[in-house]
Design a protein around this motif. Structure first.
Motif, PDB file in Angstrom:
ATOM      1  N   UNK A 102      26.142 -11.205 -17.618  1.00 42.82           N
ATOM      2  CA  UNK A 102      26.132 -12.662 -17.827  1.00 42.82           C
ATOM      3  C   UNK A 102      24.731 -13.280 -17.845  1.00 42.82           C
ATOM      4  N   UNK A 103      23.751 -12.551 -18.350  1.00 49.56           N
ATOM      5  CA  UNK A 103      22.376 -13.038 -18.296  1.00 49.56           C
ATOM      6  C   UNK A 103      21.830 -13.307 -19.689  1.00 49.56           C
ATOM      7  N   UNK A 104      20.935 -14.271 -19.750  1.00 49.45           N
ATOM      8  CA  UNK A 104      20.252 -14.584 -20.999  1.00 49.45           C
ATOM      9  C   UNK A 104      18.873 -15.129 -20.639  1.00 49.45           C
ATOM     10  N   UNK A 105      18.094 -15.427 -21.642  1.00 50.18           N
ATOM     11  CA  UNK A 105      16.770 -15.993 -21.396  1.00 50.18           C
ATOM     12  C   UNK A 105      15.906 -15.081 -20.546  1.00 50.18           C
TER      13      UNK A 105
ATOM     14  N   UNK B 133       2.444  -5.062  -9.209  1.00 46.01           N
ATOM     15  CA  UNK B 133       1.975  -6.430  -9.366  1.00 46.01           C
ATOM     16  C   UNK B 133       2.976  -7.450  -8.837  1.00 46.01           C
ATOM     17  N   UNK B 134       2.450  -8.592  -8.474  1.00 49.24           N
ATOM     18  CA  UNK B 134       3.273  -9.686  -7.983  1.00 49.24           C
ATOM     19  C   UNK B 134       4.223 -10.202  -9.067  1.00 49.24           C
ATOM     20  N   UNK B 135       3.741 -10.242 -10.287  1.00 48.86           N
ATOM     21  CA  UNK B 135       4.559 -10.721 -11.403  1.00 48.86           C
ATOM     22  C   UNK B 135       5.780  -9.817 -11.597  1.00 48.86           C
ATOM     23  N   UNK B 136       5.580  -8.519 -11.500  1.00 44.12           N
ATOM     24  CA  UNK B 136       6.722  -7.614 -11.680  1.00 44.12           C
ATOM     25  C   UNK B 136       7.711  -7.763 -10.527  1.00 44.12           C
ATOM     26  N   UNK B 137       7.215  -7.961  -9.317  1.00 42.65           N
ATOM     27  CA  UNK B 137       8.117  -8.175  -8.182  1.00 42.65           C
ATOM     28  C   UNK B 137       8.943  -9.441  -8.386  1.00 42.65           C
ATOM     29  N   UNK B 138       8.305 -10.491  -8.880  1.00 41.33           N
ATOM     30  CA  UNK B 138       9.027 -11.735  -9.143  1.00 41.33           C
ATOM     31  C   UNK B 138      10.084 -11.535 -10.227  1.00 41.33           C
ATOM     32  N   UNK B 139       9.727 -10.833 -11.297  1.00 45.71           N
ATOM     33  CA  UNK B 139      10.677 -10.607 -12.390  1.00 45.71           C
ATOM     34  C   UNK B 139      11.846  -9.734 -11.940  1.00 45.71           C
ATOM     35  N   UNK B 140      11.546  -8.699 -11.193  1.00 44.88           N
ATOM     36  CA  UNK B 140      12.602  -7.787 -10.748  1.00 44.88           C
ATOM     37  C   UNK B 140      13.398  -8.342  -9.571  1.00 44.88           C
ATOM     38  N   UNK B 141      12.868  -9.373  -8.928  1.00 45.88           N
ATOM     39  CA  UNK B 141      13.576 -10.014  -7.826  1.00 45.88           C
ATOM     40  C   UNK B 141      14.603 -11.040  -8.296  1.00 45.88           C
ATOM     41  N   UNK B 142      14.579 -11.353  -9.579  1.00 46.38           N
ATOM     42  CA  UNK B 142      15.554 -12.304 -10.125  1.00 46.38           C
ATOM     43  C   UNK B 142      16.945 -11.687 -10.125  1.00 46.38           C
ATOM     44  N   UNK B 143      17.930 -12.555 -10.022  1.00 51.99           N
ATOM     45  CA  UNK B 143      19.312 -12.093 -10.037  1.00 51.99           C
ATOM     46  C   UNK B 143      19.595 -11.292 -11.307  1.00 51.99           C
ATOM     47  N   UNK B 144      20.160 -10.124 -11.145  1.00 57.81           N
ATOM     48  CA  UNK B 144      20.594  -9.309 -12.260  1.00 57.81           C
ATOM     49  C   UNK B 144      19.534  -8.451 -12.921  1.00 57.81           C
ATOM     50  N   UNK B 145      18.283  -8.563 -12.491  1.00 58.09           N
ATOM     51  CA  UNK B 145      17.205  -7.830 -13.161  1.00 58.09           C
ATOM     52  C   UNK B 145      17.453  -6.325 -13.148  1.00 58.09           C
ATOM     53  N   UNK B 146      17.872  -5.802 -12.029  1.00 55.93           N
ATOM     54  CA  UNK B 146      18.102  -4.353 -11.958  1.00 55.93           C
ATOM     55  C   UNK B 146      19.316  -3.930 -12.780  1.00 55.93           C
TER      56      UNK B 146
ATOM     57  N   UNK C 289      17.934  -5.158 -31.612  1.00 54.69           N
ATOM     58  CA  UNK C 289      18.905  -6.260 -31.612  1.00 54.69           C
ATOM     59  C   UNK C 289      20.247  -5.795 -31.057  1.00 54.69           C
ATOM     60  N   UNK C 290      20.686  -4.604 -31.468  1.00 51.74           N
ATOM     61  CA  UNK C 290      21.966  -4.075 -30.999  1.00 51.74           C
ATOM     62  C   UNK C 290      21.946  -3.833 -29.493  1.00 51.74           C
ATOM     63  N   UNK C 291      20.837  -3.325 -28.983  1.00 51.79           N
ATOM     64  CA  UNK C 291      20.720  -3.092 -27.533  1.00 51.79           C
ATOM     65  C   UNK C 291      20.802  -4.416 -26.787  1.00 51.79           C
ATOM     66  N   UNK C 292      20.051  -5.404 -27.225  1.00 51.74           N
ATOM     67  CA  UNK C 292      20.054  -6.712 -26.560  1.00 51.74           C
ATOM     68  C   UNK C 292      21.439  -7.353 -26.647  1.00 51.74           C
ATOM     69  N   UNK C 293      22.071  -7.279 -27.803  1.00 53.62           N
ATOM     70  CA  UNK C 293      23.416  -7.827 -27.967  1.00 53.62           C
ATOM     71  C   UNK C 293      24.398  -7.117 -27.038  1.00 53.62           C
ATOM     72  N   UNK C 294      24.272  -5.805 -26.929  1.00 54.18           N
ATOM     73  CA  UNK C 294      25.147  -5.040 -26.041  1.00 54.18           C
ATOM     74  C   UNK C 294      24.963  -5.423 -24.580  1.00 54.18           C
ATOM     75  N   UNK C 295      23.725  -5.579 -24.163  1.00 49.27           N
ATOM     76  CA  UNK C 295      23.460  -5.988 -22.779  1.00 49.27           C
ATOM     77  C   UNK C 295      24.041  -7.377 -22.533  1.00 49.27           C
ATOM     78  N   UNK C 296      23.846  -8.291 -23.489  1.00 54.39           N
ATOM     79  CA  UNK C 296      24.383  -9.647 -23.345  1.00 54.39           C
ATOM     80  C   UNK C 296      25.904  -9.636 -23.237  1.00 54.39           C
ATOM     81  N   UNK C 297      26.555  -8.707 -23.941  1.00 52.56           N
ATOM     82  CA  UNK C 297      28.018  -8.659 -23.905  1.00 52.56           C
ATOM     83  C   UNK C 297      28.547  -8.094 -22.587  1.00 52.56           C
ATOM     84  N   UNK C 298      27.738  -7.294 -21.914  1.00 51.43           N
ATOM     85  CA  UNK C 298      28.179  -6.667 -20.663  1.00 51.43           C
ATOM     86  C   UNK C 298      27.712  -7.401 -19.411  1.00 51.43           C
TER      87      UNK C 298
END
Length: 182
Positions: free
Chosen positions: A126-129, A80-93, A115-124
């Motif tokens: 520089x992405x949010x939102x 889908x186009x939506x997934x391409x747009x989401x995965x095309x964002x900086x840092x998505x991969x 929550x722990x997974x999301x917190x861990x990803x945020x700590x490693x």
């Protein structure tokens, strides 16, 4: 219903739905396959009503959220186009890679583990939102969108382990399928 169309939902509202509403949708869609383990499925159904009900404006929206639990096809999602747009964002991969590593190394997903997974990803990273949550939600719920998709994710592992429900791909299976299709 397009596999990666964002689900638009306003902030949670009062829950207009109960377990009977969820059970009726599950029966209509043939997502309840037997009465075996009815205590387990009854508990899961009540939890689904509690988590998803406030995020559904009407019965059709509730059925759509439930559909995300029982229907998952990573190759179709990724077309889908939506997934391409989401995965095309900086840092998505990078987010997908971190998510996959975290999902594969630990126990099943519940609220605390998510929550722990999301917190861990945020700590490693520089992405949010959207840069963080769109890839996570796309990989695990099959859609980009808001917090209602996090509730879908919280129901996956329990649904996969609940007797009486149609087969559900758990979080690990979805992550493997998504990465393989990527």
């Amino acid at each position: 219903m397009n596999a990666a169309t964002p689900i638009r939902s306003s902030e949670p509202r009062e829950n207009s739905f109960c377990a009977v509403d969820v059970e009726n949708i599950l029966r209509e869609r043939e997502w309840i396959v037997s009465s075996a383990g009815s205590e387990l499925s009854t508990a899961w159904i009540a939890r689904a009503a509690f988590l998803l009900g406030p995020h559904a404006a009407d019965r059709a929206a509730l059925a759509e959220l439930l559909g995300l639990i029982f229907q998952y096809d990573a190759p179709a999602i990724l077309k889908t186009q939506v997934s391409h747009a989401a995965l095309g964002r900086e840092g998505a991969r990078n987010v997908i890679r971190e998510l996959a590593l975290a999902v594969m190394e630990g126990p099943s997903i519940d609220s605390e583990r998510f929550k722990a997974i999301i917190t861990g990803i945020k700590s490693r990273l520089p992405y949010s939102g959207r840069e963080l949550f769109y890839p996570v939600r796309l990989a695990l719920a099959g859609r980009v969108g808001g917090g209602e998709l996090d509730r879908v994710i919280l129901l996956l592992d329990d649904a996969a382990a609940t007797s009486g429900l149609a087969p559900v791909k758990n979080v690990r299976q979805r992550m493997l399928e998504f990465c393989a299709a990527l």
